[in-house]
Design an enzyme around this catalytic site. Sequence first.
Site, PDB file in Angstrom:
ATOM      1  CB  ALA A   1     -26.193  -5.928  16.500  1.00  0.00           C
TER       2      ALA A   1
ATOM      3  CG  ASP B   1     -31.853  -6.572  10.941  1.00  0.00           C
ATOM      4  OD1 ASP B   1     -32.381  -5.727  11.692  1.00  0.00           O
ATOM      5  OD2 ASP B   1     -31.031  -7.418  11.347  1.00  0.00           O
TER       6      ASP B   1
ATOM      7  CD  GLU C   1     -34.309  -7.528  16.040  1.00  0.00           C
ATOM      8  OE1 GLU C   1     -34.093  -6.355  15.701  1.00  0.00           O
ATOM      9  OE2 GLU C   1     -33.790  -8.513  15.472  1.00  0.00           O
TER      10      GLU C   1
HETATM   11 ZN    ZN Z   1     -33.147  -6.260  13.712  1.00  0.00          ZN
END
Ligand code: ZN
Length: 400
Positions: free
Chosen positions: A144, A278, A133
């Site tokens: 984040a 996630d 990611e």
């Molecule tokens: Zn993530």
Amino acid sequence: MAFRIYCGALVTDGQRYPHRALVVDKGRIVAWEAYDPAQVGRIEPPDVDARNLIALPGIIDLHVHGGFGRDMMEGTPDAIRAIAQRLAQHGVTGFLVTPLTAPWSAIRQCLEAAGETRWNGSGGARMLGCHMEGPFINPKRAGAQPPEHIRPPSVRELKTELGTLINELRVVTLAPELEGAREVVEFLTQEGVIVSLGHSDATYEQTVQAIEWGARHATHTFNAMRPFQHRDPGLAGAVMLHDELTAEIIWDNVHTHAATAQLLIKAKGATRVICVSDGATGVGMPDGYTFELWGHRAVVRDGAARMVETGGLAGSVVAMDACLRHCAQTLGLEVASLVCAANPARALGYETDLGTLRAGACADVILWNPHTQKVEYTYIDGVLHESQPLSAGVSEPATK
Ligand SMILES: [Zn+2]
């Protein structure tokens, strides 16, 4: 030795089959047998009495950063194994290690550690590869992800920094509107890596172009992406409209409203949406627990993990069994099992082995309690995951 799991029902491939026994041999499902509940008496080991439970294919999580106080970015096989074992308790039988945006040296270490635990060396859920990611994401939609480590897309940099570790990648999340993105999308697609659009401010038009370049997936749809507006449908609108893209959704009822998740499934159909957790270090941890996302502090409170500096969400605090439950409560177990197991397995090309209970598949089976809405038992390769306690009302399952 072959054994049978007598289930109240099997749910697989979008269908429900009452009163079936799964026949398991050498780690595979070899057959189903219909049984008459009035005719079956006491069930003796090694056969398993799960007549009050529902068998589902094991859950596959394509997007997980950590959990239970551990972080994939520790970059050690020990961290990955510890997480994999806990994931199995939550019904997850396969997952992608998901490094976040960080210095290349840290991403490399994470990919190397993942390589050492591939497929079944994890002692728990199968490590199926990596979902990187970033770091080629848009700072405007960083969420984040640590903004100081975001990089402009570059094939040269990717090759120099990762070298043969590119082979560990199954999915890469990037922002297609950035300069240099086309080359990276085309290169990764050629390498057999799924390009996932996310942490992106791409317009509708830019997204359509990225699909032409080869992008096939969208990262946590609606979160950290240009939203849908009727005059500016954005990346989110393109994801809903275009069948080429499979769409992740974090159905924790925090990152998305349940109606939003339903809307996505209605728009794309139940075979093109993939639930992901996630999950980050805060999964399963109590209120007040603090952890770091690559140098940025986050704290768990009231069922969410938030960044201390910005108040933004710092990954979810649930494992996939919660997402399965949320989906099942709204759309039924048949659909929930598609979006949590069959669809992610198919996205990775494992549809004959994983995400299904059809004969021939790996015996990765979870036994779901329809009353408590929880995973009671997880089998991987036909072996009961050891650390699960036995509960009343179910005779002792076979361990071999
Ligand atoms: Zn993530």
